[in-house]
Scaffold this active site. Sequence first.
Site, PDB file in Angstrom:
ATOM      1  N   PRO A  25       0.806  -1.215   0.000  1.00  0.00           N
ATOM      2  CA  PRO A  25       0.000   0.000   0.000  1.00  0.00           C
ATOM      3  C   PRO A  25       0.845   1.273   0.000  1.00  0.00           C
ATOM      4  O   PRO A  25       1.483   1.601   0.983  1.00  0.00           O
ATOM      5  CB  PRO A  25      -0.838  -0.116   1.271  1.00  0.00           C
ATOM      6  CG  PRO A  25      -0.135  -1.102   2.130  1.00  0.00           C
ATOM      7  CD  PRO A  25       0.627  -2.001   1.223  1.00  0.00           C
ATOM      8  N   GLU A  26       0.863   1.938  -1.123  1.00  0.00           N
ATOM      9  CA  GLU A  26       1.490   3.250  -1.183  1.00  0.00           C
ATOM     10  C   GLU A  26       0.383   4.288  -1.236  1.00  0.00           C
ATOM     11  O   GLU A  26      -0.779   3.981  -1.014  1.00  0.00           O
ATOM     12  CB  GLU A  26       2.421   3.332  -2.392  1.00  0.00           C
ATOM     13  CG  GLU A  26       3.575   2.339  -2.275  1.00  0.00           C
ATOM     14  CD  GLU A  26       4.765   2.704  -3.136  1.00  0.00           C
ATOM     15  OE1 GLU A  26       4.985   3.901  -3.356  1.00  0.00           O
ATOM     16  OE2 GLU A  26       5.477   1.804  -3.586  1.00  0.00           O
ATOM     17  N   LYS A  81       1.218   8.134   3.876  1.00  0.00           N
ATOM     18  CA  LYS A  81       0.640   6.794   3.961  1.00  0.00           C
ATOM     19  C   LYS A  81       0.001   6.539   5.323  1.00  0.00           C
ATOM     20  O   LYS A  81      -0.339   5.401   5.645  1.00  0.00           O
ATOM     21  CB  LYS A  81       1.730   5.750   3.672  1.00  0.00           C
ATOM     22  CG  LYS A  81       2.208   5.792   2.226  1.00  0.00           C
ATOM     23  CD  LYS A  81       3.286   4.777   1.942  1.00  0.00           C
ATOM     24  CE  LYS A  81       4.664   5.380   2.096  1.00  0.00           C
ATOM     25  NZ  LYS A  81       5.741   4.445   1.721  1.00  0.00           N
ATOM     26  N   HIS A 115      -6.831 -13.086   8.200  1.00  0.00           N
ATOM     27  CA  HIS A 115      -5.784 -12.125   8.514  1.00  0.00           C
ATOM     28  C   HIS A 115      -6.305 -10.835   9.146  1.00  0.00           C
ATOM     29  O   HIS A 115      -5.622  -9.814   9.117  1.00  0.00           O
ATOM     30  CB  HIS A 115      -4.963 -11.768   7.272  1.00  0.00           C
ATOM     31  CG  HIS A 115      -4.265 -12.942   6.656  1.00  0.00           C
ATOM     32  ND1 HIS A 115      -4.259 -13.189   5.308  1.00  0.00           N
ATOM     33  CD2 HIS A 115      -3.572 -13.940   7.216  1.00  0.00           C
ATOM     34  CE1 HIS A 115      -3.582 -14.296   5.062  1.00  0.00           C
ATOM     35  NE2 HIS A 115      -3.153 -14.762   6.215  1.00  0.00           N
ATOM     36  N   ARG A 134       0.834  -9.734   6.903  1.00  0.00           N
ATOM     37  CA  ARG A 134       2.160  -9.601   7.517  1.00  0.00           C
ATOM     38  C   ARG A 134       2.093  -9.165   8.985  1.00  0.00           C
ATOM     39  O   ARG A 134       3.078  -9.253   9.687  1.00  0.00           O
ATOM     40  CB  ARG A 134       2.988  -8.574   6.752  1.00  0.00           C
ATOM     41  CG  ARG A 134       3.459  -9.024   5.404  1.00  0.00           C
ATOM     42  CD  ARG A 134       4.668  -9.915   5.545  1.00  0.00           C
ATOM     43  NE  ARG A 134       5.157 -10.334   4.249  1.00  0.00           N
ATOM     44  CZ  ARG A 134       4.574 -11.277   3.528  1.00  0.00           C
ATOM     45  NH1 ARG A 134       3.497 -11.895   3.979  1.00  0.00           N
ATOM     46  NH2 ARG A 134       5.061 -11.603   2.362  1.00  0.00           N
ATOM     47  N   ARG A 270      16.843  -2.074  -0.066  1.00  0.00           N
ATOM     48  CA  ARG A 270      15.607  -2.220  -0.850  1.00  0.00           C
ATOM     49  C   ARG A 270      15.984  -2.433  -2.306  1.00  0.00           C
ATOM     50  O   ARG A 270      16.940  -1.835  -2.809  1.00  0.00           O
ATOM     51  CB  ARG A 270      14.763  -0.938  -0.769  1.00  0.00           C
ATOM     52  CG  ARG A 270      14.382  -0.521   0.617  1.00  0.00           C
ATOM     53  CD  ARG A 270      13.018  -1.048   0.980  1.00  0.00           C
ATOM     54  NE  ARG A 270      13.083  -2.206   1.832  1.00  0.00           N
ATOM     55  CZ  ARG A 270      13.212  -2.167   3.143  1.00  0.00           C
ATOM     56  NH1 ARG A 270      13.328  -1.026   3.754  1.00  0.00           N
ATOM     57  NH2 ARG A 270      13.236  -3.274   3.825  1.00  0.00           N
TER      58      ARG A 270
END
Length: 281
Positions: A25-26, A81, A115, A134, A270
Amino acid sequence: MRQGARKGARTPSPRLTPLGFRHVPELPEVDRAAALLRAAAVDRTIREARALHPAIARRLDAGARRSLAGARIVAVERRGKHQLLRLADGRTLHVHFRMAGDWRVAAAAAPPPRHARLLLDLDDGRRVALVDPRALSTVDLRAPGAPPPRLGPEATDPSLDGAALRVALRGRRGPIKPVLLDQRVVAGLGNIYAAEALWHARIDPRTAAASLGRVRLDRLMVGIRHALAAGVQRDTRYSDGGTRLAVYGREGEACTRCDGTIRRIVQAGRSTCFCPRCQRR
DNA sequence: CGTATCCTGACC
DNA sequence: GGTCAGGATACG
């Protein structure tokens, strides 16, 4: 840390999005999520808040969860965000999806989705669930008047141009790509769109941030908007059939602009995909 | 700047 | 059963 890379050098692109079709999610994704939440939760009162994962329970302890019962949500704001759920009593529920969070809205009586990490049962019989495979999402309850997250200008701010970006970059050392990920420089760019923006701007991600002049920074701003706008259009969460990203996840493939071969490097831990042919230092 | 941490699913 | 990705943060 990447020893075995030499030998079996076949080149299937590494799976950069371990969740398959779901991207991280950006800004565009968070914007959509916040809109969904806004529609479902503004002017609603929380009946009950439940944590379904220890990581969430740790940050939002039992007392905090209890204190949310009866709180009315008056606004949902997005900053970068981050999502800020403003409560009628002045407090703020501060949510960050990190790598994999999302909202799901359903009937409170339905079984929680897979989740689900946090459940907010509302007074209209519906339930907002924070789903996050996550479990890295963060949820914090902030007192009235608590300082907002420390963020740079919004990547989507129309007044943000090359000159403003230059100000934001002032004093930053190192290559541009990791600098763009620093939310205090520009708020809302993540790993995917930073790479996309640099491709659009034809700037090599290894270029020293401080060496970028007005012209290239203007181009970078255009690239950032382009990447984010494409993200909004694409609906990257469910993008399988849709437009693909320009460079991200395309290691080894041909650049769609110049036919160069997309490379992947690691910067600040990254991965960065770029075209060494048409992205210049 | 780099590295480790958090966390889990997917891929090897 | 090991590796790894990803955002943010803490620390060297």
